[in-house]
Design a protein around this motif. Structure first.
Motif, PDB file in Angstrom:
ATOM      1  N   PRO A  82      -1.245   3.432  12.090  1.00  0.00           N
ATOM      2  CA  PRO A  82      -0.799   4.469  11.140  1.00  0.00           C
ATOM      3  C   PRO A  82      -0.955   4.050   9.674  1.00  0.00           C
ATOM      4  CG  PRO A  82       0.848   4.154  12.857  1.00  0.00           C
ATOM      5  CD  PRO A  82      -0.172   3.080  13.024  1.00  0.00           C
ATOM      6  N   PHE A  83      -0.835   2.774   9.406  1.00  0.00           N
ATOM      7  CA  PHE A  83      -0.975   2.298   8.026  1.00  0.00           C
ATOM      8  C   PHE A  83      -2.439   2.276   7.604  1.00  0.00           C
ATOM      9  CE2 PHE A  83       2.936   0.373   9.647  1.00  0.00           C
ATOM     10  CZ  PHE A  83       3.838   0.910   8.746  1.00  0.00           C
ATOM     11  N   GLU A 105      -7.529  -0.997   0.906  1.00  0.00           N
ATOM     12  CA  GLU A 105      -8.655  -1.782   1.423  1.00  0.00           C
ATOM     13  C   GLU A 105      -8.160  -3.062   2.093  1.00  0.00           C
ATOM     14  OE1 GLU A 105     -11.133  -2.443  -1.968  1.00  0.00           O
ATOM     15  OE2 GLU A 105     -11.774  -0.339  -2.068  1.00  0.00           O
ATOM     16  N   THR A 106      -7.148  -3.676   1.524  1.00  0.00           N
ATOM     17  CA  THR A 106      -6.586  -4.895   2.106  1.00  0.00           C
ATOM     18  C   THR A 106      -6.005  -4.611   3.483  1.00  0.00           C
ATOM     19  OG1 THR A 106      -6.089  -5.793  -0.081  1.00  0.00           O
ATOM     20  CG2 THR A 106      -4.868  -6.727   1.781  1.00  0.00           C
ATOM     21  N   ALA A 125       0.828  -1.209   0.000  1.00  0.00           N
ATOM     22  CA  ALA A 125       0.000   0.000   0.000  1.00  0.00           C
ATOM     23  C   ALA A 125       0.865   1.263   0.000  1.00  0.00           C
ATOM     24  CB  ALA A 125      -0.933  -0.003   1.210  1.00  0.00           C
ATOM     25  N   LEU A 126       1.970   1.227   0.722  1.00  0.00           N
ATOM     26  CA  LEU A 126       2.875   2.378   0.743  1.00  0.00           C
ATOM     27  C   LEU A 126       3.564   2.568  -0.608  1.00  0.00           C
ATOM     28  CD1 LEU A 126       4.511   1.892   4.249  1.00  0.00           C
ATOM     29  CD2 LEU A 126       3.016   3.781   3.546  1.00  0.00           C
ATOM     30  N   ALA A 127       3.874   1.463  -1.268  1.00  0.00           N
ATOM     31  CA  ALA A 127       4.559   1.531  -2.557  1.00  0.00           C
ATOM     32  C   ALA A 127       3.637   2.044  -3.662  1.00  0.00           C
ATOM     33  CB  ALA A 127       5.120   0.161  -2.939  1.00  0.00           C
ATOM     34  N   ALA A 128       2.340   1.836  -3.492  1.00  0.00           N
ATOM     35  CA  ALA A 128       1.368   2.272  -4.501  1.00  0.00           C
ATOM     36  C   ALA A 128       0.244   3.039  -3.808  1.00  0.00           C
ATOM     37  CB  ALA A 128       0.825   1.061  -5.257  1.00  0.00           C
TER      38      ALA A 128
END
Length: 161
Positions: free
Chosen positions: A107-108, A45-46, A34-37
């Motif tokens: 935080p994520f 959502e995942t 998720a951080l990479a994209a």
């Protein structure tokens, strides 16, 4: 009655602890994706789904020690060393989840990509955070694996195999 309590204890462990250990283990790689994209809605959502699974099943997991204490009382093993160690490790696993894993997932979950690239320093910090989260998740899983082994082997128990 003992067999029923034992069955409920084992089923609660499988149904409650199993999903937490799997979802928590899947979380760090999902967070890295998720951080990479940051524009990938599905990746976000995942991450949110995995965190929700961890939170919900952590709550459901309270049934495990409840049935465990009832089973131990019915079996008359409350003072056995293997059970006392299992209880201590279960408390440690619960604390690891509540204090070290779930708060580090937050935080994520709250991160909204929305095209915000962030600088390289933030990216490295987030990467280090996922590594630390993976480590704490591994400790949590190792504690549960140890408790499971103690429950099966029951060293020194007169009721053991």
């Amino acid at each position: 009655m003992t067999k029923l309590l034992l069955a409920l204890h084992v089923l609660a462990a499988i149904v409650a602890v199993g999903p937490v250990t799997v979802a928590a283990s899947m979380f760090p790689p999902a967070a890295r994706r998720a951080l990479a994209a940051p524009d990938d809605e599905r990746a976000g959502e995942t991450v949110r789904l995995l965190h929700r699974i961890c939170r919900v099943y952590a709550g459901v997991g309270i049934a495990v020690p409840v049935f465990g204490f009832a089973t131990a009382g019915a079996m008359g093993v409350m003072g056995d060393p293997w059970l006392i160690v299992s209880i201590a490790l279960t408390v440690l696993a619960a604390l690891t989840l509540v204090v070290l894993v779930l708060p580090r997932q937050e935080p994520f979950v709250e991160f909204e990509g929305g095209g915000q690239g962030g600088d390289q320093g933030e990216s490295r910090g987030a990467g280090a955070a996922t590594v630390q989260l993976a480590m704490f998740t591994g400790v949590f899983n190792l504690l549960w694996a140890t408790v499971t082994i103690l429950m099966i082997v029951r060293p020194g128990s007169t009721t053991g195999a």
